[in-house]
Motif scaffolding. Sequence first.
Motif, PDB file in Angstrom:
ATOM      1  N   MET A   1      46.535  20.852  36.941  1.00 38.92           N
ATOM      2  CA  MET A   1      47.536  20.391  37.896  1.00 38.92           C
ATOM      3  C   MET A   1      48.962  20.614  37.403  1.00 38.92           C
ATOM      4  O   MET A   1      49.886  20.785  38.196  1.00 38.92           O
ATOM      5  N   GLU A   2      49.161  20.629  36.090  1.00 37.55           N
ATOM      6  CA  GLU A   2      50.491  20.899  35.553  1.00 37.55           C
ATOM      7  C   GLU A   2      50.990  22.266  36.026  1.00 37.55           C
ATOM      8  O   GLU A   2      52.160  22.437  36.370  1.00 37.55           O
ATOM      9  N   TYR A   3      50.078  23.239  36.067  1.00 35.73           N
ATOM     10  CA  TYR A   3      50.440  24.580  36.526  1.00 35.73           C
ATOM     11  C   TYR A   3      50.561  24.619  38.046  1.00 35.73           C
ATOM     12  O   TYR A   3      51.512  25.180  38.596  1.00 35.73           O
ATOM     13  N   LEU A   4      49.566  24.040  38.719  1.00 38.33           N
ATOM     14  CA  LEU A   4      49.552  24.111  40.179  1.00 38.33           C
ATOM     15  C   LEU A   4      50.774  23.425  40.782  1.00 38.33           C
ATOM     16  O   LEU A   4      51.333  23.896  41.785  1.00 38.33           O
TER      17      LEU A   4
ATOM     18  N   SER B   1      40.514  18.623  48.058  1.00 34.83           N
ATOM     19  CA  SER B   1      41.129  17.960  49.217  1.00 34.83           C
ATOM     20  C   SER B   1      41.177  16.451  49.060  1.00 34.83           C
ATOM     21  O   SER B   1      41.924  15.774  49.772  1.00 34.83           O
ATOM     22  N   THR B   2      40.414  15.905  48.087  1.00 37.52           N
ATOM     23  CA  THR B   2      40.424  14.455  47.881  1.00 37.52           C
ATOM     24  C   THR B   2      41.630  13.976  47.086  1.00 37.52           C
ATOM     25  O   THR B   2      41.930  12.787  47.075  1.00 37.52           O
ATOM     26  N   TYR B   3      42.315  14.914  46.404  1.00 38.54           N
ATOM     27  CA  TYR B   3      43.459  14.455  45.610  1.00 38.54           C
ATOM     28  C   TYR B   3      44.674  15.384  45.635  1.00 38.54           C
ATOM     29  O   TYR B   3      45.717  15.028  45.106  1.00 38.54           O
ATOM     30  N   ILE B   4      44.585  16.528  46.265  1.00 43.80           N
ATOM     31  CA  ILE B   4      45.751  17.403  46.378  1.00 43.80           C
ATOM     32  C   ILE B   4      46.309  17.298  47.800  1.00 43.80           C
ATOM     33  O   ILE B   4      45.622  17.600  48.777  1.00 43.80           O
ATOM     34  N   ASP B   5      47.538  16.866  47.883  1.00 44.41           N
ATOM     35  CA  ASP B   5      48.204  16.617  49.164  1.00 44.41           C
ATOM     36  C   ASP B   5      49.005  17.854  49.581  1.00 44.41           C
ATOM     37  O   ASP B   5      49.932  18.267  48.880  1.00 44.41           O
ATOM     38  N   LEU B   6      48.640  18.428  50.712  1.00 46.03           N
ATOM     39  CA  LEU B   6      49.356  19.592  51.233  1.00 46.03           C
ATOM     40  C   LEU B   6      50.215  19.243  52.449  1.00 46.03           C
ATOM     41  O   LEU B   6      50.664  20.131  53.179  1.00 46.03           O
ATOM     42  N   SER B   7      50.457  17.956  52.653  1.00 44.48           N
ATOM     43  CA  SER B   7      51.187  17.537  53.844  1.00 44.48           C
ATOM     44  C   SER B   7      52.647  17.985  53.849  1.00 44.48           C
ATOM     45  O   SER B   7      53.312  17.928  54.888  1.00 44.48           O
ATOM     46  N   TRP B   8      53.143  18.447  52.713  1.00 48.53           N
ATOM     47  CA  TRP B   8      54.522  18.944  52.635  1.00 48.53           C
ATOM     48  C   TRP B   8      54.695  20.234  53.423  1.00 48.53           C
ATOM     49  O   TRP B   8      55.828  20.635  53.715  1.00 48.53           O
ATOM     50  N   HIS B   9      53.568  20.873  53.753  1.00 52.18           N
ATOM     51  CA  HIS B   9      53.630  22.132  54.488  1.00 52.18           C
ATOM     52  C   HIS B   9      53.027  21.944  55.883  1.00 52.18           C
ATOM     53  O   HIS B   9      51.920  21.418  56.011  1.00 52.18           O
ATOM     54  N   PRO B  10      53.708  22.385  56.950  1.00 54.59           N
ATOM     55  CA  PRO B  10      53.212  22.162  58.304  1.00 54.59           C
ATOM     56  C   PRO B  10      51.999  23.008  58.675  1.00 54.59           C
ATOM     57  O   PRO B  10      51.293  22.692  59.644  1.00 54.59           O
ATOM     58  N   ASN B  11      51.744  24.090  57.919  1.00 58.80           N
ATOM     59  CA  ASN B  11      50.636  24.991  58.254  1.00 58.80           C
ATOM     60  C   ASN B  11      49.727  25.203  57.046  1.00 58.80           C
ATOM     61  O   ASN B  11      49.409  26.340  56.692  1.00 58.80           O
ATOM     62  N   ALA B  12      49.330  24.094  56.428  1.00 59.59           N
ATOM     63  CA  ALA B  12      48.514  24.187  55.213  1.00 59.59           C
ATOM     64  C   ALA B  12      47.096  23.690  55.486  1.00 59.59           C
ATOM     65  O   ALA B  12      46.883  22.771  56.281  1.00 59.59           O
ATOM     66  N   ARG B  13      46.128  24.315  54.800  1.00 61.75           N
ATOM     67  CA  ARG B  13      44.727  23.918  54.961  1.00 61.75           C
ATOM     68  C   ARG B  13      43.989  23.997  53.632  1.00 61.75           C
ATOM     69  O   ARG B  13      44.266  24.865  52.811  1.00 61.75           O
ATOM     70  N   HIS B  14      43.065  23.073  53.459  1.00 62.37           N
ATOM     71  CA  HIS B  14      42.096  23.146  52.379  1.00 62.37           C
ATOM     72  C   HIS B  14      40.864  23.879  52.912  1.00 62.37           C
ATOM     73  O   HIS B  14      40.402  23.597  54.022  1.00 62.37           O
ATOM     74  N   VAL B  15      40.320  24.815  52.128  1.00 57.72           N
ATOM     75  CA  VAL B  15      39.070  25.477  52.493  1.00 57.72           C
ATOM     76  C   VAL B  15      38.176  25.478  51.257  1.00 57.72           C
ATOM     77  O   VAL B  15      38.606  25.882  50.176  1.00 57.72           O
TER      78      VAL B  15
END
Length: 307
Positions: free
Chosen positions: A15-18, A49-63
């Motif tokens: 996560m430090e890198y990501l 998807s249980t711990y990485i929040d992508l809500s900062w981006h309006p067009n983001a998805r976990h796959v």
Amino acid sequence: MSQISVIICTHNPKMEYLNRVWETLKTQTLDKNEWELLLIDNGSKEILSTYIDLSWHPNARHVREDKLGLTPARICGIVNARAGILLFVDDDNCLKNNYLELSVKQFKDNSLLGTLGAGKILPEFEAEPSAEILPYTQMLALRNEERAHYSNAVRFSSAVPYGAGMCILKTVALAYVESCKKRTIAAALDRTGNALLSGGDVDLALHACHAGYLAGVIPELELIHIIPKGRLAEDYLIKIAAGHAFSHYMLGRMWGYLKEYPENPILKKVRFLTKARRGKGLSKAIFIAEHKAVEQARAAWNKTAKA
């Protein structure tokens, strides 16, 4: 509609890198409404998807892609992306803030362009490499081009982008996906678990050249590649050198730019032993590992050809 899809394939990410990757994406000059973000969770132990929040981006998805390996992860990203241009970003790549905007502009300005990559993939070492190790760090997908390179030759060249920061037309990427269904050996060109193979990115790019498009690498596209200390270990470098040799032999045979001719096995062995004796230290170890990898690749190719 998004102009470009950013695809990040990752497995148990650090996560430090990501988080560093997120920071450089958040500051891109291309408006977030103009691009989408896909985080491909390639069989991570803990579902991202249980711990990485992508809500900062309006067009983001976990796959989620449970089949382990970079090739299945890339294919998952390709088929799920919605934009006409795809951009692959590794989970340790920090893009320059105009990377997305410049990439989109390049494709708009040049209708012949099928794939494009960073001319400058610069290292950020966690620990400074020793004088002996430094020359071999180029194997870690680093480059520092001073000028642009373009080509549509179906072979490996300076114009072929590396996977880190590679852009490609989705139509070309979909053709690659279809070809992987028929060429089972193509799936063995990239990393799976601890196997440090490579070449899937080159295979992907060569599909663009095969379709008549240009492959390009330009110095204006720039990113930082974070290099952890472990990747400077001699054992790791030897292993990655062998992986490169194996994969690139297979690529050359698949695409027809590597020709093999009958040769005297005794003379061949003498040449190998002569070169091996001249080497020393890490250089010698890498030479021997590459030689063994090519022999293994040759055997695998011949077995496949006979099947």
